[in-house]
Design a protein around this motif. Structure first.
Motif, PDB file in Angstrom:
ATOM      1  N   GLN A  24      29.918  32.299  69.586  1.00 51.65           N
ATOM      2  CA  GLN A  24      28.999  31.231  69.193  1.00 51.65           C
ATOM      3  C   GLN A  24      28.497  31.508  67.784  1.00 51.65           C
TER       4      GLN A  24
ATOM      5  N   THR B 177      33.984  34.471  74.579  1.00 53.61           N
ATOM      6  CA  THR B 177      33.420  33.345  73.845  1.00 53.61           C
ATOM      7  C   THR B 177      32.806  33.847  72.545  1.00 53.61           C
TER       8      THR B 177
ATOM      9  N   THR C 169      37.320  26.547  76.179  1.00 52.15           N
ATOM     10  CA  THR C 169      36.112  25.735  76.074  1.00 52.15           C
ATOM     11  C   THR C 169      35.693  25.614  74.617  1.00 52.15           C
TER      12      THR C 169
ATOM     13  N   GLY D 246      35.669  29.338  73.466  1.00 51.76           N
ATOM     14  CA  GLY D 246      36.050  30.448  74.327  1.00 51.76           C
ATOM     15  C   GLY D 246      37.452  30.286  74.859  1.00 51.76           C
TER      16      GLY D 246
END
Length: 133
Positions: free
Chosen positions: A45, A43, A85, A57
């Motif tokens: 961010q 992932t 995701t 992700g």
């Protein structure tokens, strides 16, 4: 400052075989136990700017061939599944859209015997909201 990247990788080698029994042939593999499984999940961010808190992700999952029953009369084929995701996290709140089986791959999760075989989930989207305390 915490890293904006997260990576999880796994691999398992399992040689689950009958080693001693009065009825089951020695050497038979245990049902639904793949010798090789692996996964990779990552992932990212965003840490700064107007999009701070947004992330995404991708997960890759592999399960090898495995016997469908104890007598080893048939095998469930190996499969490769991709999940994804997108999310937004702020303070203790997180909102996410999770996608399982992104490419809608047909696969078999498990079996009880030749007549009862459970398919894996098709392309699935799930929205979640979570609060951490």
């Amino acid at each position: 400052m915490k890293s904006p990247h997260r990576i999880i990788a796994t691999y398992a080698y399992i040689d689950a075989r009958v080693t001693e029994d009065n009825t089951i042939p020695i050497g038979n593999r245990l049902p639904n136990s793949a010798q090789h499984t692996a996964s990779f999940w990552t992932t990212y961010q965003i840490q700064n700017g107007g999009l701070k808190g947004f992330g995404g992700g991708l997960g890759l999952f592999f399960v090898g061939d495995r016997p469908g029953d104890l007598p080893n009369t048939f095998e469930l084929p190996s499969f490769f599944r991709t999940d994804a995701t997108i999310f937004y996290k702020r303070d203790t709140w997180r909102v996410a859209l999770n996608i399982r089986n992104l490419f809608d791959v047909e696969y078999y999760e498990t079996a009880q015997n030749r007549n009862i075989i459970y398919p894996g989930a098709p392309f699935t989207v799930q929205g979640t909201i979570s609060y951490t305390f």
